[in-house]
Write an enzyme that holds these catalytic residues in place. Structure first.
Site, PDB file in Angstrom:
ATOM      1  N   ALA A 114       0.815  -1.242   0.048  1.00  0.00           N
ATOM      2  CA  ALA A 114      -0.144   0.072  -0.054  1.00  0.00           C
ATOM      3  C   ALA A 114       0.977   1.174  -0.015  1.00  0.00           C
ATOM      4  O   ALA A 114       1.425   1.592   0.954  1.00  0.00           O
ATOM      5  CB  ALA A 114      -0.778   0.028   1.203  1.00  0.00           C
ATOM      6  N   TYR A 145       6.118  10.111   6.775  1.00  0.00           N
ATOM      7  CA  TYR A 145       5.523   9.334   6.063  1.00  0.00           C
ATOM      8  C   TYR A 145       5.904   9.033   4.482  1.00  0.00           C
ATOM      9  O   TYR A 145       5.676   8.029   3.934  1.00  0.00           O
ATOM     10  CB  TYR A 145       3.981   9.735   5.894  1.00  0.00           C
ATOM     11  N   THR A 175      -8.874   8.102  -0.179  1.00  0.00           N
ATOM     12  CA  THR A 175     -10.017   7.019  -0.114  1.00  0.00           C
ATOM     13  C   THR A 175     -10.874   7.387   1.186  1.00  0.00           C
ATOM     14  O   THR A 175     -10.212   7.699   2.165  1.00  0.00           O
ATOM     15  CB  THR A 175      -9.360   5.457   0.025  1.00  0.00           C
TER      16      THR A 175
HETATM   17  P1  NAD Z   1      -5.436   3.109   9.087  1.00  0.00           P
HETATM   18  O1  NAD Z   1      -4.840   3.863  10.158  1.00  0.00           O
HETATM   19  O2  NAD Z   1      -6.823   2.867   9.370  1.00  0.00           O
HETATM   20  O3  NAD Z   1      -4.934   1.331   9.233  1.00  0.00           O
HETATM   21  C1  NAD Z   1      -3.683   0.944   9.206  1.00  0.00           C
HETATM   22  C2  NAD Z   1      -3.602  -0.061  10.097  1.00  0.00           C
HETATM   23  O4  NAD Z   1      -2.117  -0.326  10.364  1.00  0.00           O
HETATM   24  C3  NAD Z   1      -4.044   0.203  11.510  1.00  0.00           C
HETATM   25  O5  NAD Z   1      -5.078  -0.903  11.765  1.00  0.00           O
HETATM   26  C4  NAD Z   1      -2.930  -0.047  12.330  1.00  0.00           C
HETATM   27  O6  NAD Z   1      -3.199  -0.287  13.830  1.00  0.00           O
HETATM   28  C5  NAD Z   1      -1.823  -1.017  11.715  1.00  0.00           C
HETATM   29  N1  NAD Z   1      -0.448  -0.810  12.191  1.00  0.00           N
HETATM   30  C6  NAD Z   1       0.435   0.459  11.925  1.00  0.00           C
HETATM   31  N2  NAD Z   1       1.672   0.257  12.387  1.00  0.00           N
HETATM   32  C7  NAD Z   1       1.448  -1.420  12.459  1.00  0.00           C
HETATM   33  C8  NAD Z   1       2.557  -2.051  12.805  1.00  0.00           C
HETATM   34  N3  NAD Z   1       3.856  -1.543  13.078  1.00  0.00           N
HETATM   35  N4  NAD Z   1       2.238  -3.394  12.954  1.00  0.00           N
HETATM   36  C9  NAD Z   1       0.863  -3.764  12.911  1.00  0.00           C
HETATM   37  N5  NAD Z   1      -0.025  -3.070  12.361  1.00  0.00           N
HETATM   38  C10 NAD Z   1       0.373  -1.663  12.422  1.00  0.00           C
HETATM   39  O7  NAD Z   1      -5.095   3.643   7.844  1.00  0.00           O
HETATM   40  P2  NAD Z   1      -5.824   3.371   6.438  1.00  0.00           P
HETATM   41  O8  NAD Z   1      -6.454   4.610   5.968  1.00  0.00           O
HETATM   42  O9  NAD Z   1      -6.592   1.993   6.461  1.00  0.00           O
HETATM   43  O10 NAD Z   1      -4.493   3.040   5.414  1.00  0.00           O
HETATM   44  C11 NAD Z   1      -3.977   1.726   5.291  1.00  0.00           C
HETATM   45  C12 NAD Z   1      -2.782   1.737   4.396  1.00  0.00           C
HETATM   46  O11 NAD Z   1      -3.021   2.428   3.076  1.00  0.00           O
HETATM   47  C13 NAD Z   1      -1.848   2.430   5.071  1.00  0.00           C
HETATM   48  O12 NAD Z   1      -0.424   1.865   4.351  1.00  0.00           O
HETATM   49  C14 NAD Z   1      -1.740   3.857   4.275  1.00  0.00           C
HETATM   50  O13 NAD Z   1      -0.599   4.495   3.957  1.00  0.00           O
HETATM   51  C15 NAD Z   1      -2.101   3.271   2.712  1.00  0.00           C
HETATM   52  N6  NAD Z   1      -3.005   4.354   1.961  1.00  0.00           N
HETATM   53  C16 NAD Z   1      -4.275   4.870   2.561  1.00  0.00           C
HETATM   54  C17 NAD Z   1      -4.640   6.019   1.898  1.00  0.00           C
HETATM   55  C18 NAD Z   1      -6.100   6.388   2.519  1.00  0.00           C
HETATM   56  O14 NAD Z   1      -6.727   7.351   1.508  1.00  0.00           O
HETATM   57  N7  NAD Z   1      -6.723   6.028   3.518  1.00  0.00           N
HETATM   58  C19 NAD Z   1      -4.169   6.761   0.791  1.00  0.00           C
HETATM   59  C20 NAD Z   1      -2.855   6.383   0.376  1.00  0.00           C
HETATM   60  C21 NAD Z   1      -2.334   5.062   1.300  1.00  0.00           C
END
Ligand code: NAD
Ligand code: UDP
Length: 312
Positions: A114, A145, A175
């Site tokens: 991701a 980040y 998203t």
């Molecule tokens: P989120 O914070 O809801 O989910 C991230 C999850 O990762 C959480 O459940 C957290 O507890 C877990 N986590 C973090 N560090 C951890 C670790 N060291 N070990 C185990 N678990 C860990 O965020 P999201 O919006 O669901 O994003 C998920 C992924 O998608 C991320 O990698 C983010 O960079 C990427 N992303 C999201 C978006 C968006 O718009 N939401 C956009 C671009 C990229």
């Protein structure tokens, strides 16, 4: 198939768990709950094809049995979250990616990273296509980040080139949808929460900066399609419909029927001026494009927030 999803209790991760379970696969969810929510995965706990491993992916992970794919979604993701956890964000993008790749290699599994539109930083090319290298401030507050994800992409390509691992890089643009946290500080949950509580909507700067918002179901479909291709090059996944943040705040206010004011607050450091994905590659490679109109996606998300605010 047996699929490992790091960050599976997060917003996107929990939708991936749900989709793979619906498709009849086994899911192993890895999460340390730093920004994730236990309630997101409660609906899956009764399913015998679902396993939760509470684990920090910055430490090596050993999973028994075969694994067909590892999807690495663990990382704080909203600006408020990654500024609150800067070192954890750098670690999960670097050490966490290394460990997730190591697991995929040990199991001869596919790997999907991701990544994010933040690798383009405050872009000087608009819209952003995958061949743009970006404009990132490595020492700014967002650098933890952006640079972690850029390192993660480099590490993923190194595993692909050195070990012949089947890897995929999704550059995900903004998203939204149910299971976002109301307090994650992003524009959408902030505006919806504020409108529902009758508080002023906080637009940062003059609100002329743009974003392009993709509904979660569209994103998940794109991710699933990408996972089963042979493409190791990055692929943008997002909705190319661009909107200013001020227009976005007004849309949300109108949808909620609230009477709140809009107030203007200082613009955070290095906040990208514009953002819109060029999705030509995704269209050609995956036959994919977003289907859910913004109004419909916003309405579904609003219904979700109303429900959880009502529940307590
Ligand atoms: P989120 O914070 O809801 O989910 C991230 C999850 O990762 C959480 O459940 C957290 O507890 C877990 N986590 C973090 N560090 C951890 C670790 N060291 N070990 C185990 N678990 C860990 O965020 P999201 O919006 O669901 O994003 C998920 C992924 O998608 C991320 O990698 C983010 O960079 C990427 N992303 C999201 C978006 C968006 O718009 N939401 C956009 C671009 C990229
Ligand atoms: N933003 C805003 N008010 C808020 C939260 C965010 O005006 O209460 C702005 C933010 O400055 C940025 C845009 O909305 O320009 C999107 O911010 P978000 O945190 O959702 O994600 P980003 O795209 O910046 O990662």
């Amino acid at each position: 198939m047996r699929i490992v999803i790091t960050g599976g209790a997060g917003f996107i991760g929990s939708h991936l768990c749900e989709r793979f379970l619906q498709d009849g696969h086994e899911v192993v969810c890895i999460d340390n709950f730093i920004t994730g929510t236990y309630a997101n995965i409660v609906p899956f706990l009764d399913c015998p094809r679902f396993t939760l491993i509470t684990h920090d992916i910055c430490k090596p992970l050993y999973v028994d049995g075969p694994v067909d794919a590892v999807l690495h979604f663990a990382s704080p993701a909203s600006p408020i979250d990654y500024m609150r956890y800067p070192i954890q964000t750098l670690k999960v993008g670097s050490l966490g990616t290394h460990n997730a790749l190591g697991l995929a290699r040990a199991k001869s599994a596919r790997f999907l990273l991701a990544s994010t539109s933040e690798v383009y930083g405050d872009p000087q090319v608009h819209p952003q296509a995958e061949d743009y290298w970006g404009h990132v401030n490595p020492i700014g507050v967002r650098g933890v980040y952006d640079e972690a994800k850029r390192f993660a992409e480099a590490m993923t390509m190194a595993y692909h080139r050195c070990h012949g691992l089947r890897t995929h890089i999704a550059r995900i643009f903004n998203t939204y949808g149910p299971r976002m946290r109301l307090d994650d500080g992003r524009a959408l949950p902030n505006f919806m929460g504020q409108a529902l509580r009758g508080e002023p909507l906080t637009v940062y700067g003059d609100g002329s900066q743009t974003r392009s918002f993709c509904y979660i179901d569209d994103l998940v479909e794109g991710l699933v399609r990408l996972l089963w291709t042979d493409c190791a090059e990055p692929v943008n996944l997002g909705n190319p419909e661009e909107v200013t943040i001020l227009e976005f705040a007004r849309e949300i206010l109108e949808l909620t029927g609230g009477k709140s004011q809009i107030v203007f607050c200082p613009l955070p450091q290095d906040d990208p001026r514009v953002r819109r994905p060029d999705i030509t590659r995704a269209r050609q490679l995956l036959g994919w494009e977003p289907k859910v109109p913004r109004r419909e996606g916003l309405q579904r998300t609003l219904d979700y927030f109303r429900r959880i605010m009502h529940a307590g």
